[in-house]
Scaffold this motif. Structure first.
Motif, PDB file in Angstrom:
ATOM      1  N   ILE A  62       0.842  -1.206   0.000  1.00 56.10           N
ATOM      2  CA  ILE A  62       0.000   0.000   0.000  1.00 56.10           C
ATOM      3  C   ILE A  62       0.876   1.254   0.000  1.00 56.10           C
ATOM      4  CG2 ILE A  62      -1.661   1.355   1.343  1.00 56.10           C
ATOM      5  CD1 ILE A  62      -2.862  -1.370   2.233  1.00 56.10           C
ATOM      6  N   ASN A  63       1.904   1.271   0.859  1.00 61.08           N
ATOM      7  CA  ASN A  63       2.805   2.423   0.924  1.00 61.08           C
ATOM      8  C   ASN A  63       3.531   2.640  -0.403  1.00 61.08           C
ATOM      9  OD1 ASN A  63       2.046   3.019   3.537  1.00 61.08           O
ATOM     10  ND2 ASN A  63       3.751   1.882   4.452  1.00 61.08           N
ATOM     11  N   SER A  64       3.925   1.547  -1.057  1.00 57.06           N
ATOM     12  CA  SER A  64       4.596   1.663  -2.357  1.00 57.06           C
ATOM     13  C   SER A  64       3.668   2.279  -3.397  1.00 57.06           C
ATOM     14  CB  SER A  64       5.074   0.294  -2.839  1.00 57.06           C
ATOM     15  OG  SER A  64       6.068  -0.214  -2.000  1.00 57.06           O
ATOM     16  N   ILE A  65       2.435   1.854  -3.403  1.00 59.14           N
ATOM     17  CA  ILE A  65       1.452   2.396  -4.350  1.00 59.14           C
ATOM     18  C   ILE A  65       1.210   3.878  -4.073  1.00 59.14           C
ATOM     19  CG2 ILE A  65      -0.973   2.311  -5.067  1.00 59.14           C
ATOM     20  CD1 ILE A  65      -0.784  -0.772  -4.573  1.00 59.14           C
ATOM     21  N   TYR A  68       4.262   5.921  -5.153  1.00 56.69           N
ATOM     22  CA  TYR A  68       4.294   6.024  -6.615  1.00 56.69           C
ATOM     23  C   TYR A  68       3.260   7.042  -7.091  1.00 56.69           C
ATOM     24  CZ  TYR A  68       3.949   4.864 -11.548  1.00 56.69           C
ATOM     25  OH  TYR A  68       3.920   4.943 -12.912  1.00 56.69           O
ATOM     26  N   SER A  69       2.067   6.953  -6.537  1.00 52.68           N
ATOM     27  CA  SER A  69       0.987   7.860  -6.923  1.00 52.68           C
ATOM     28  C   SER A  69       1.350   9.311  -6.595  1.00 52.68           C
ATOM     29  CB  SER A  69      -0.301   7.465  -6.203  1.00 52.68           C
ATOM     30  OG  SER A  69      -1.343   8.346  -6.514  1.00 52.68           O
ATOM     31  N   ALA A  70       1.914   9.541  -5.429  1.00 53.45           N
ATOM     32  CA  ALA A  70       2.299  10.897  -5.032  1.00 53.45           C
ATOM     33  C   ALA A  70       3.387  11.430  -5.962  1.00 53.45           C
ATOM     34  CB  ALA A  70       2.778  10.904  -3.587  1.00 53.45           C
ATOM     35  N   SER A  76       3.187  15.468 -12.814  1.00 55.60           N
ATOM     36  CA  SER A  76       2.124  15.935 -13.700  1.00 55.60           C
ATOM     37  C   SER A  76       1.847  17.420 -13.547  1.00 55.60           C
ATOM     38  CB  SER A  76       0.832  15.156 -13.442  1.00 55.60           C
ATOM     39  OG  SER A  76       1.037  13.790 -13.737  1.00 55.60           O
ATOM     40  N   VAL A  77       2.097  17.956 -12.365  1.00 58.68           N
ATOM     41  CA  VAL A  77       1.771  19.357 -12.074  1.00 58.68           C
ATOM     42  C   VAL A  77       2.773  20.263 -12.634  1.00 58.68           C
ATOM     43  CG1 VAL A  77       1.406  21.060 -10.247  1.00 58.68           C
ATOM     44  CG2 VAL A  77       0.628  18.717  -9.971  1.00 58.68           C
TER      45      VAL A  77
END
Length: 77
Positions: A62-65, A68-70, A76-77
């Motif tokens: 979960i932390n890896s996901i 990665y998402s963060a 993207s910003v």
């Protein structure tokens, strides 16, 4: 003429993914073919066991996901 049904046909029967004609053909064959009945019961039991499995990811996953998402959002910003 006897039609042969595969495990895939039986799985589609179990998941109700057949046309009415195909469903009726398999159902008729099940009533008269003991080996087909046994295979159907085996596949139904397997489906029931699989339906009971609960997957829970580890905290590390979960932390890896999330990491990665963060990181993806920041790029993207």
């Amino acid at each position: 003429m006897t039609k042969t049904f595969t495990e895939n046909d039986l799985l589609r029967f179990i998941y109700n993914d057949l046309s009415k004609v195909q469903h009726d053909e398999i159902q008729s064959a099940i009533f008269t073919d003991g080996a087909l009945q046994e295979k159907l019961v085996e596949l139904q039991n397997t489906k029931l066991r699989l339906d009971k499995i609960v997957y829970k990811p580890s905290r590390k996953t979960i932390n890896s996901i999330l990491a990665y998402s963060a990181a993806y959002e920041e790029e993207s910003v």
